[in-house]
Design a protein around this motif. Structure first.
Motif, PDB file in Angstrom:
ATOM      1  N   VAL A  84      -2.673  11.195  -1.199  1.00  0.00           N
ATOM      2  CA  VAL A  84      -1.754  10.115  -0.828  1.00  0.00           C
ATOM      3  C   VAL A  84      -1.725   9.932   0.684  1.00  0.00           C
ATOM      4  CG1 VAL A  84       0.693   9.462  -0.780  1.00  0.00           C
ATOM      5  CG2 VAL A  84      -0.345  10.223  -2.904  1.00  0.00           C
ATOM      6  N   VAL A  85      -1.611  11.024   1.424  1.00  0.00           N
ATOM      7  CA  VAL A  85      -1.547  10.928   2.890  1.00  0.00           C
ATOM      8  C   VAL A  85      -2.847  10.361   3.452  1.00  0.00           C
ATOM      9  CG1 VAL A  85      -1.422  12.300   5.009  1.00  0.00           C
ATOM     10  CG2 VAL A  85       0.215  12.704   3.175  1.00  0.00           C
ATOM     11  N   ILE A  86      -3.985  10.841   2.984  1.00  0.00           N
ATOM     12  CA  ILE A  86      -5.278  10.344   3.488  1.00  0.00           C
ATOM     13  C   ILE A  86      -5.442   8.862   3.184  1.00  0.00           C
ATOM     14  CG2 ILE A  86      -7.787  10.478   3.113  1.00  0.00           C
ATOM     15  CD1 ILE A  86      -7.365  13.556   2.795  1.00  0.00           C
ATOM     16  N   LEU A  87      -5.107   8.436   1.967  1.00  0.00           N
ATOM     17  CA  LEU A  87      -5.251   7.027   1.609  1.00  0.00           C
ATOM     18  C   LEU A  87      -4.280   6.130   2.375  1.00  0.00           C
ATOM     19  CD1 LEU A  87      -5.876   7.343  -2.216  1.00  0.00           C
ATOM     20  CD2 LEU A  87      -7.513   6.623  -0.466  1.00  0.00           C
ATOM     21  N   ILE A  88      -3.066   6.612   2.623  1.00  0.00           N
ATOM     22  CA  ILE A  88      -2.116   5.829   3.410  1.00  0.00           C
ATOM     23  C   ILE A  88      -2.618   5.667   4.839  1.00  0.00           C
ATOM     24  CG2 ILE A  88       0.151   5.967   4.528  1.00  0.00           C
ATOM     25  CD1 ILE A  88       1.316   6.842   1.870  1.00  0.00           C
ATOM     26  N   VAL A  89      -3.090   6.744   5.439  1.00  0.00           N
ATOM     27  CA  VAL A  89      -3.586   6.670   6.821  1.00  0.00           C
ATOM     28  C   VAL A  89      -4.801   5.744   6.904  1.00  0.00           C
ATOM     29  CG1 VAL A  89      -4.693   8.008   8.665  1.00  0.00           C
ATOM     30  CG2 VAL A  89      -2.647   8.889   7.536  1.00  0.00           C
TER      31      VAL A  89
ATOM     32  N   LEU B 169       0.826  -1.207   0.000  1.00  0.00           N
ATOM     33  CA  LEU B 169       0.000   0.000   0.000  1.00  0.00           C
ATOM     34  C   LEU B 169       0.863   1.261   0.000  1.00  0.00           C
ATOM     35  CD1 LEU B 169      -2.936   1.288   0.562  1.00  0.00           C
ATOM     36  CD2 LEU B 169      -2.145   1.348   2.923  1.00  0.00           C
ATOM     37  N   TRP B 170       1.787   1.348   0.939  1.00  0.00           N
ATOM     38  CA  TRP B 170       2.625   2.540   1.062  1.00  0.00           C
ATOM     39  C   TRP B 170       3.468   2.752  -0.191  1.00  0.00           C
ATOM     40  CZ3 TRP B 170       4.400   5.590   5.568  1.00  0.00           C
ATOM     41  CH2 TRP B 170       3.491   5.544   6.619  1.00  0.00           C
ATOM     42  N   LEU B 171       4.154   1.704  -0.637  1.00  0.00           N
ATOM     43  CA  LEU B 171       5.016   1.851  -1.810  1.00  0.00           C
ATOM     44  C   LEU B 171       4.211   2.243  -3.046  1.00  0.00           C
ATOM     45  CD1 LEU B 171       7.513  -1.103  -1.395  1.00  0.00           C
ATOM     46  CD2 LEU B 171       8.063   1.324  -1.325  1.00  0.00           C
ATOM     47  N   ALA B 172       3.062   1.598  -3.248  1.00  0.00           N
ATOM     48  CA  ALA B 172       2.257   1.891  -4.440  1.00  0.00           C
ATOM     49  C   ALA B 172       1.708   3.315  -4.402  1.00  0.00           C
ATOM     50  CB  ALA B 172       1.120   0.879  -4.561  1.00  0.00           C
ATOM     51  N   LEU B 173       1.228   3.757  -3.254  1.00  0.00           N
ATOM     52  CA  LEU B 173       0.669   5.109  -3.179  1.00  0.00           C
ATOM     53  C   LEU B 173       1.738   6.182  -3.333  1.00  0.00           C
ATOM     54  CD1 LEU B 173      -2.075   4.694  -0.447  1.00  0.00           C
ATOM     55  CD2 LEU B 173      -2.400   5.375  -2.810  1.00  0.00           C
ATOM     56  N   ILE B 174       2.887   6.000  -2.700  1.00  0.00           N
ATOM     57  CA  ILE B 174       3.949   6.994  -2.833  1.00  0.00           C
ATOM     58  C   ILE B 174       4.507   6.968  -4.258  1.00  0.00           C
ATOM     59  CG2 ILE B 174       6.228   7.697  -2.013  1.00  0.00           C
ATOM     60  CD1 ILE B 174       5.391   6.566   0.749  1.00  0.00           C
ATOM     61  N   HIS B 175       4.655   5.775  -4.829  1.00  0.00           N
ATOM     62  CA  HIS B 175       5.128   5.629  -6.208  1.00  0.00           C
ATOM     63  C   HIS B 175       4.163   6.344  -7.172  1.00  0.00           C
ATOM     64  CE1 HIS B 175       7.334   3.302  -9.354  1.00  0.00           C
ATOM     65  NE2 HIS B 175       6.179   3.400  -9.993  1.00  0.00           N
ATOM     66  N   GLY B 176       2.877   6.092  -7.007  1.00  0.00           N
ATOM     67  CA  GLY B 176       1.876   6.734  -7.869  1.00  0.00           C
ATOM     68  C   GLY B 176       1.809   8.234  -7.663  1.00  0.00           C
ATOM     69  N   GLY B 177       1.883   8.672  -6.401  1.00  0.00           N
ATOM     70  CA  GLY B 177       1.871  10.110  -6.119  1.00  0.00           C
ATOM     71  C   GLY B 177       3.072  10.819  -6.714  1.00  0.00           C
ATOM     72  N   ASN B 178       4.242  10.180  -6.634  1.00  0.00           N
ATOM     73  CA  ASN B 178       5.443  10.771  -7.220  1.00  0.00           C
ATOM     74  C   ASN B 178       5.326  10.832  -8.746  1.00  0.00           C
ATOM     75  OD1 ASN B 178       8.025  11.925  -7.166  1.00  0.00           O
ATOM     76  ND2 ASN B 178       9.017   9.931  -7.384  1.00  0.00           N
ATOM     77  N   GLY B 179       4.742   9.809  -9.340  1.00  0.00           N
ATOM     78  CA  GLY B 179       4.515   9.842 -10.782  1.00  0.00           C
ATOM     79  C   GLY B 179       3.554  10.943 -11.186  1.00  0.00           C
TER      80      GLY B 179
ATOM     81  N   LEU C 143      -4.886   2.052   8.741  1.00  0.00           N
ATOM     82  CA  LEU C 143      -5.852   1.808   9.825  1.00  0.00           C
ATOM     83  C   LEU C 143      -6.719   0.592   9.535  1.00  0.00           C
ATOM     84  CD1 LEU C 143      -7.024   5.404  10.774  1.00  0.00           C
ATOM     85  CD2 LEU C 143      -5.803   3.788  12.216  1.00  0.00           C
ATOM     86  N   VAL C 144      -7.179   0.439   8.312  1.00  0.00           N
ATOM     87  CA  VAL C 144      -8.010  -0.709   7.947  1.00  0.00           C
ATOM     88  C   VAL C 144      -7.240  -2.006   8.154  1.00  0.00           C
ATOM     89  CG1 VAL C 144      -9.060  -1.910   5.995  1.00  0.00           C
ATOM     90  CG2 VAL C 144      -9.566   0.490   6.389  1.00  0.00           C
ATOM     91  N   VAL C 145      -6.003  -2.055   7.691  1.00  0.00           N
ATOM     92  CA  VAL C 145      -5.231  -3.293   7.794  1.00  0.00           C
ATOM     93  C   VAL C 145      -4.979  -3.668   9.248  1.00  0.00           C
ATOM     94  CG1 VAL C 145      -2.967  -4.326   7.342  1.00  0.00           C
ATOM     95  CG2 VAL C 145      -4.156  -3.106   5.529  1.00  0.00           C
ATOM     96  N   PHE C 146      -4.595  -2.714  10.078  1.00  0.00           N
ATOM     97  CA  PHE C 146      -4.210  -3.042  11.450  1.00  0.00           C
ATOM     98  C   PHE C 146      -5.372  -3.078  12.441  1.00  0.00           C
ATOM     99  CE2 PHE C 146       0.053  -1.613   9.965  1.00  0.00           C
ATOM    100  CZ  PHE C 146       0.665  -2.840  10.117  1.00  0.00           C
ATOM    101  N   THR C 147      -6.518  -2.530  12.097  1.00  0.00           N
ATOM    102  CA  THR C 147      -7.650  -2.556  13.026  1.00  0.00           C
ATOM    103  C   THR C 147      -8.773  -3.469  12.560  1.00  0.00           C
ATOM    104  OG1 THR C 147      -8.716  -0.640  12.002  1.00  0.00           O
ATOM    105  CG2 THR C 147      -7.170  -0.210  13.811  1.00  0.00           C
ATOM    106  N   PHE C 148      -8.559  -4.201  11.468  1.00  0.00           N
ATOM    107  CA  PHE C 148      -9.594  -5.064  10.913  1.00  0.00           C
ATOM    108  C   PHE C 148      -9.954  -6.168  11.902  1.00  0.00           C
ATOM    109  CE2 PHE C 148     -10.861  -8.855   8.493  1.00  0.00           C
ATOM    110  CZ  PHE C 148     -11.963  -8.345   7.847  1.00  0.00           C
TER     111      PHE C 148
END
Length: 150
Positions: free
Chosen positions: A117-122, A81-91, A126-131
């Motif tokens: 990017v920041v909102i989607l990462i947060v 998630l983090w790598l894809a969102l930051i990669h896409g945001g940088n692109g 949260l979804v992954v760790f609080t599921f």
């Protein structure tokens, strides 16, 4: 026969002799490194989800709940998630720098990309760790079959 290249036309070209961090260079390096790591993460994700076990027929809420119960898969998904969102945001930032001609417009677009990017990462983290597939206090008729009766 020698060929010479014209200087880049970008208004963001670094003046020669300027000191400091070259963020464009580090963004370029990040894109290459994160792309390689993303290939491994994505194909690992697809292999586990589609090739191991019953394939696509096994993908359901229970399968996802079982995966997200494991810290290994939680961290795998968060890294992806983090790598894809930051990669896409940088692109997207690079595209905005290339095509937005007005300084104000460019700034608005880049801030909007950063905010998304920041909102989607947060939210994704949260979804992954609080599921929790079996939240306490939920009506029994709304819970999945694999949840213990409370």
């Amino acid at each position: 026969m020698a060929t010479t290249l014209d200087s880049p036309r970008s208004p963001y070209a670094r003046p020669t002799g300027k000191r400091g961090t070259n963020w464009e260079k580090w963004g370029w390096i990040y894109m290459r490194g994160s792309g390689v790591v993303l290939i491994v993460l994505i194909f690992g994700h697809l292999f586990v989800n589609l090739m191991i076990g019953k394939g696509v027929d096994a993908l359901n809420f229970g399968f996802v709940a079982g995966k997200l119960a494991s810290p290994f898969w939680q961290w795998w998904d968060v890294a992806m998630l983090w790598l894809a969102l930051i990669h896409g945001g940088n692109g997207m930032r690079t595209i905005v720098n290339d095509y937005a001609t007005q300084r104000v417009t460019r700034g608005i677009f880049k801030w909007a990309i950063l905010a998304a990017v920041v909102i989607l990462i947060v939210l994704g983290t949260l979804v992954v760790f609080t599921f929790d597939p079996c939240p306490a206090g939920s009506p029994a008729d709304l819970l999945p079959k694999f949840c213990p009766a409370i």
